[in-house]
Design a protein around this motif. Structure first.
Motif, PDB file in Angstrom:
ATOM      1  N   TYR A  53       0.852  -1.192   0.000  1.00 35.45           N
ATOM      2  CA  TYR A  53       0.000   0.000   0.000  1.00 35.45           C
ATOM      3  C   TYR A  53       0.888   1.243   0.000  1.00 35.45           C
ATOM      4  CZ  TYR A  53      -3.189   3.683   1.408  1.00 35.45           C
ATOM      5  OH  TYR A  53      -3.885   4.870   1.448  1.00 35.45           O
ATOM      6  N   ASP A  72      -3.657  -2.822  -1.760  1.00 38.02           N
ATOM      7  CA  ASP A  72      -4.809  -2.383  -0.957  1.00 38.02           C
ATOM      8  C   ASP A  72      -5.183  -0.921  -1.228  1.00 38.02           C
ATOM      9  OD1 ASP A  72      -6.846  -2.494   0.924  1.00 38.02           O
ATOM     10  OD2 ASP A  72      -5.513  -2.322   2.661  1.00 38.02           O
ATOM     11  N   GLY A  73      -5.223  -0.544  -2.522  1.00 38.14           N
ATOM     12  CA  GLY A  73      -5.733   0.774  -2.880  1.00 38.14           C
ATOM     13  C   GLY A  73      -4.681   1.843  -3.103  1.00 38.14           C
ATOM     14  N   SER A  74      -3.463   1.445  -3.521  1.00 37.95           N
ATOM     15  CA  SER A  74      -2.408   2.431  -3.769  1.00 37.95           C
ATOM     16  C   SER A  74      -2.772   3.366  -4.914  1.00 37.95           C
ATOM     17  CB  SER A  74      -1.085   1.727  -4.119  1.00 37.95           C
ATOM     18  OG  SER A  74      -0.641   0.916  -3.071  1.00 37.95           O
ATOM     19  N   ASP A  75      -2.107   4.524  -4.953  1.00 34.54           N
ATOM     20  CA  ASP A  75      -2.309   5.459  -6.062  1.00 34.54           C
ATOM     21  C   ASP A  75      -1.482   5.020  -7.278  1.00 34.54           C
ATOM     22  OD1 ASP A  75       0.338   6.347  -5.637  1.00 34.54           O
ATOM     23  OD2 ASP A  75      -0.315   7.921  -4.253  1.00 34.54           O
ATOM     24  N   TRP A  86      -5.759  -5.041  -7.596  1.00 33.87           N
ATOM     25  CA  TRP A  86      -5.960  -3.745  -6.932  1.00 33.87           C
ATOM     26  C   TRP A  86      -7.442  -3.542  -6.630  1.00 33.87           C
ATOM     27  CZ3 TRP A  86      -8.817   0.595  -8.356  1.00 33.87           C
ATOM     28  CH2 TRP A  86      -8.490   1.825  -7.738  1.00 33.87           C
ATOM     29  N   HIS A  87      -7.744  -2.848  -5.552  1.00 24.51           N
ATOM     30  CA  HIS A  87      -9.101  -2.346  -5.347  1.00 24.51           C
ATOM     31  C   HIS A  87      -9.025  -0.914  -4.811  1.00 24.51           C
ATOM     32  CE1 HIS A  87      -9.304  -4.340  -1.026  1.00 24.51           C
ATOM     33  NE2 HIS A  87      -8.427  -3.357  -1.071  1.00 24.51           N
ATOM     34  N   GLU A  88     -10.171  -0.240  -4.801  1.00 25.97           N
ATOM     35  CA  GLU A  88     -10.231   1.145  -4.325  1.00 25.97           C
ATOM     36  C   GLU A  88      -9.790   1.233  -2.864  1.00 25.97           C
ATOM     37  OE1 GLU A  88     -11.083   4.046  -5.704  1.00 25.97           O
ATOM     38  OE2 GLU A  88     -11.891   3.449  -7.648  1.00 25.97           O
ATOM     39  N   ASP A  89      -9.149   2.321  -2.523  1.00 25.17           N
ATOM     40  CA  ASP A  89      -8.723   2.563  -1.146  1.00 25.17           C
ATOM     41  C   ASP A  89      -9.947   2.751  -0.248  1.00 25.17           C
ATOM     42  OD1 ASP A  89      -7.510   3.290   1.197  1.00 25.17           O
ATOM     43  OD2 ASP A  89      -6.262   4.865   0.330  1.00 25.17           O
ATOM     44  N   ASP A  90     -10.089   1.843   0.730  1.00 28.40           N
ATOM     45  CA  ASP A  90     -11.208   1.920   1.675  1.00 28.40           C
ATOM     46  C   ASP A  90     -10.684   1.665   3.085  1.00 28.40           C
ATOM     47  OD1 ASP A  90     -13.799   2.108   2.681  1.00 28.40           O
ATOM     48  OD2 ASP A  90     -14.222  -0.020   2.334  1.00 28.40           O
TER      49      ASP A  90
END
Length: 274
Positions: free
Chosen positions: A13, A41-44, A66-70
């Motif tokens: 992350y 876990d939602g890195s840019d 990848w998934h959206e940062d939550d």
């Protein structure tokens, strides 16, 4: 036909400086029949850009999950990464753990049906973590006690993790008081066993979700082997802003229930059954 027989899941992350060093560590492996699956876990965009660059340099294929940062949702992204693995055997580690060149070889050597493997790590302070370069990874200097001591490492019994091999490593594995638990930074097992217990419990955030997975594997009848002095990673230092007491207490309650009720399959895992 897939020439690879091992998948390595690396969680990350927003930590590209450390992840780059880790990925060079895997490019230095003696055993090469593996793929790397990044559990992101939602890195840019920086992580995606790093992986695009590194893929042109390394011999192994990289799958970016990848998934959206939550917030801290490591359990969820690890479950997605498990599903993305194309081989029968999975090694799990973290994006802040550089593997010694025989790391994958040791996991492959000791793997056995009916078992998972429990490795260890060697923690480095921040200044030494920063001093490690691509060259010191490929030359293995970052695992060399002389080089580490030149950079400020103090003498300790734990330094045996970097120097033990053969009979000494076997003895230390046997003698260590540390349980052979599933460790998120260094553990491996058969994909079918991990899927049988439905992967990680997605209710769990920071603190012990890896151990809880191992406890369900034990409840399934899987045994563990201690290889902390064989399969070595160096752990790069960093702050842990995601650590919080409420999450740890919640996870301890889930683990207690898992042990007392002999839970094998979580309904909150890869397949949501609750």
């Amino acid at each position: 036909m897939n020439a690879r027989d091992t998948s390595i899941i690396i969680s990350t992350y927003n930590s590209t400086e450390w992840l780059e060093k880790v990925l060079y560590g895997y490019d230095n492996q003696t055993y090469r029949m593996f793929e790397v699956v990044i559990a992101d876990d939602g890195s840019d965009e920086r992580t995606k850009n790093l992986l695009t660059k590194i893929q042109k340099e390394v011999f192994y294929p990289i799958v970016h999950v990848w998934h959206e940062d939550d917030g801290f949702q490591k359990s969820k992204i690890l479950n997605k990464a498990i599903e993305a693995c194309s081989t029968e055997y999975i090694i799990m580690s973290d994006g802040d753990c550089i593997p010694r060149k025989d790391f994958v070889e040791q996991h492959v050597k000791f793997r056995e049906e009916g078992y998972f493997l429990s490795g260890g790590y060697f923690m480095l302070p921040l200044d030494i973590s920063k001093a490690i370069t691509k060259d010191t990874i490929f030359s293995e200097k970052c695992f060399d006690l002389k080089w580490l001591k030149q950079h400020g490492l103090k003498s300790s019994f734990k330094n045996n993790k970097l120097t033990a091999s053969g009979l000494k490593a076997a003895f230390l594995n046997f003698a260590t008081p540390t349980n052979a638990s599933w460790n998120g930074h260094n553990a491996s097992g058969w994909k079918k066993d991990i899927v049988a217990v439905n992967g990680f419990d997605e209710r769990m955030q920071y603190g012990g979700q890896d151990r809880e997975l191992g406890e369900r594997l034990f409840n399934l009848g899987i045994k563990s082997k201690q290889i902390r002095y064989n399969a070595v990673v160096i752990h790069l230092d960093h702050p842990r802003g995601y650590k919080n007491e409420a999450s740890i207490q919640k996870n301890q309650a889930i683990r207690k229930h898992t042990r007392e009720q002999k839970v094998i399959r979580t309904p909150f895992g890869i397949k949501q059954e609750a």
